[in-house]
Motif scaffolding. Structure first.
Motif, PDB file in Angstrom:
ATOM      1  N   UNK A  24       0.825  -1.213   0.000  1.00 53.57           N
ATOM      2  CA  UNK A  24       0.000   0.000   0.000  1.00 53.57           C
ATOM      3  C   UNK A  24       0.860   1.264   0.000  1.00 53.57           C
ATOM      4  N   UNK A  25       2.099   1.138   0.473  1.00 54.54           N
ATOM      5  CA  UNK A  25       3.023   2.271   0.524  1.00 54.54           C
ATOM      6  C   UNK A  25       4.055   2.215  -0.601  1.00 54.54           C
ATOM      7  N   UNK A  26       3.700   1.521  -1.671  1.00 57.55           N
ATOM      8  CA  UNK A  26       4.471   1.521  -2.914  1.00 57.55           C
ATOM      9  C   UNK A  26       5.823   0.802  -2.828  1.00 57.55           C
ATOM     10  N   UNK A  27       5.870  -0.279  -2.067  1.00 59.63           N
ATOM     11  CA  UNK A  27       7.062  -1.121  -2.023  1.00 59.63           C
ATOM     12  C   UNK A  27       6.819  -2.387  -2.842  1.00 59.63           C
ATOM     13  N   UNK A  28       7.866  -2.885  -3.501  1.00 63.72           N
ATOM     14  CA  UNK A  28       7.857  -4.216  -4.083  1.00 63.72           C
ATOM     15  C   UNK A  28       8.440  -5.121  -3.010  1.00 63.72           C
ATOM     16  N   UNK A  29       7.676  -6.110  -2.551  1.00 60.67           N
ATOM     17  CA  UNK A  29       8.030  -6.857  -1.346  1.00 60.67           C
ATOM     18  C   UNK A  29       8.545  -8.261  -1.669  1.00 60.67           C
ATOM     19  N   UNK A  83      17.137   1.191   5.426  1.00 60.12           N
ATOM     20  CA  UNK A  83      16.414   1.322   6.685  1.00 60.12           C
ATOM     21  C   UNK A  83      15.964  -0.053   7.148  1.00 60.12           C
ATOM     22  N   UNK A  84      15.792  -0.180   8.451  1.00 57.39           N
ATOM     23  CA  UNK A  84      15.325  -1.461   8.975  1.00 57.39           C
ATOM     24  C   UNK A  84      14.356  -1.244  10.122  1.00 57.39           C
ATOM     25  N   UNK A  85      13.354  -2.095  10.131  1.00 63.35           N
ATOM     26  CA  UNK A  85      12.396  -2.141  11.230  1.00 63.35           C
ATOM     27  C   UNK A  85      12.469  -3.549  11.791  1.00 63.35           C
ATOM     28  N   UNK A 112       1.277  -3.197  20.191  1.00 58.86           N
ATOM     29  CA  UNK A 112       0.875  -2.003  19.451  1.00 58.86           C
ATOM     30  C   UNK A 112       1.567  -1.896  18.097  1.00 58.86           C
ATOM     31  N   UNK A 113       1.841  -3.028  17.490  1.00 57.02           N
ATOM     32  CA  UNK A 113       2.612  -3.035  16.258  1.00 57.02           C
ATOM     33  C   UNK A 113       1.943  -2.248  15.148  1.00 57.02           C
ATOM     34  N   UNK A 114       0.639  -2.405  14.961  1.00 50.83           N
ATOM     35  CA  UNK A 114      -0.040  -1.765  13.831  1.00 50.83           C
ATOM     36  C   UNK A 114       0.142  -0.248  13.803  1.00 50.83           C
ATOM     37  N   UNK A 115      -0.252   0.499  14.853  1.00 46.87           N
ATOM     38  CA  UNK A 115      -0.089   1.961  14.770  1.00 46.87           C
ATOM     39  C   UNK A 115       1.377   2.377  14.723  1.00 46.87           C
ATOM     40  N   UNK A 116       2.237   1.668  15.443  1.00 39.11           N
ATOM     41  CA  UNK A 116       3.652   2.022  15.439  1.00 39.11           C
ATOM     42  C   UNK A 116       4.295   1.749  14.097  1.00 39.11           C
ATOM     43  N   UNK A 117       3.900   0.661  13.454  1.00 43.85           N
ATOM     44  CA  UNK A 117       4.443   0.331  12.148  1.00 43.85           C
ATOM     45  C   UNK A 117       4.106   1.439  11.144  1.00 43.85           C
ATOM     46  N   UNK A 118       2.879   1.908  11.164  1.00 47.54           N
ATOM     47  CA  UNK A 118       2.483   2.983  10.256  1.00 47.54           C
ATOM     48  C   UNK A 118       3.228   4.280  10.559  1.00 47.54           C
ATOM     49  N   UNK A 119       3.442   4.576  11.816  1.00 51.06           N
ATOM     50  CA  UNK A 119       4.199   5.775  12.207  1.00 51.06           C
ATOM     51  C   UNK A 119       5.637   5.670  11.692  1.00 51.06           C
TER      52      UNK A 119
END
Length: 156
Positions: A24-29, A83-85, A112-119
């Protein structure tokens, strides 16, 4: 234009969610569910990854497993990641220290992965727009890790 991302996550539900968020954020995964699968994938391509998302613990049956961090370390040493998460459902001081030691840029822990991941995705995209060229960012991170001065942004 899509940029490359690698996701290494052993949980199918989280893997699917992360892939969807990134697409959804334009990455090829590219994705893998284990250390072995990820290393095989990396051996078949020499791609540079704008973003790597890795679960620290890829085999819950092994005590003190940090295989996700070893994949990240490999990519940083080969200068193939910007970058890495790092994510973990097993938050601990030791996991946070390990993430920092292995060169993670961001750590998401707990429920709280979902909101933090988006942030974090938003931060990564903003950073991408403000940093040019890419390579010095990685070189600075490598120097910080080598000198023991690495900072990690941690999200609970």
């Amino acid at each position: 234009m899509k940029t490359n991302a690698l996701v290494v996550e052993d949980d199918s539900i989280w893997l699917d969610n992360i892939i969807n968020w990134l697409e959804e954020n334009n990455y090829f995964v590219y994705h893998a569910k284990s250390f072995t699968e990820a290393m095989n994938l990396l051996g078949k391509t020499d791609n540079y990854f704008e973003l790597v998302v890795a679960d620290i613990v890829l085999n819950k049956n092994k005590a003190n497993n940090i295989e996700g961090l070893k994949i990240l370390e490999y990519l940083i040493k080969k200068k193939r990641v910007k970058n890495s998460i790092v994510i973990t459902g097993h938050p601990s001081d030791e996991n946070e220290k390990s993430a920092k030691r292995f060169g993670a840029f961001y750590l998401v822990k707990g429920n709280n992965t979902y909101p933090n991941f988006h942030r974090i995705l938003k931060e990564v995209k903003q950073k991408d727009m403000s940093i040019n060229p890419i390579k010095p960012n990685l070189q600075n991170k490598l120097e910080q890790v080598k000198n023991g001065n690495s900072q990690i942004h941690s999200y609970d």
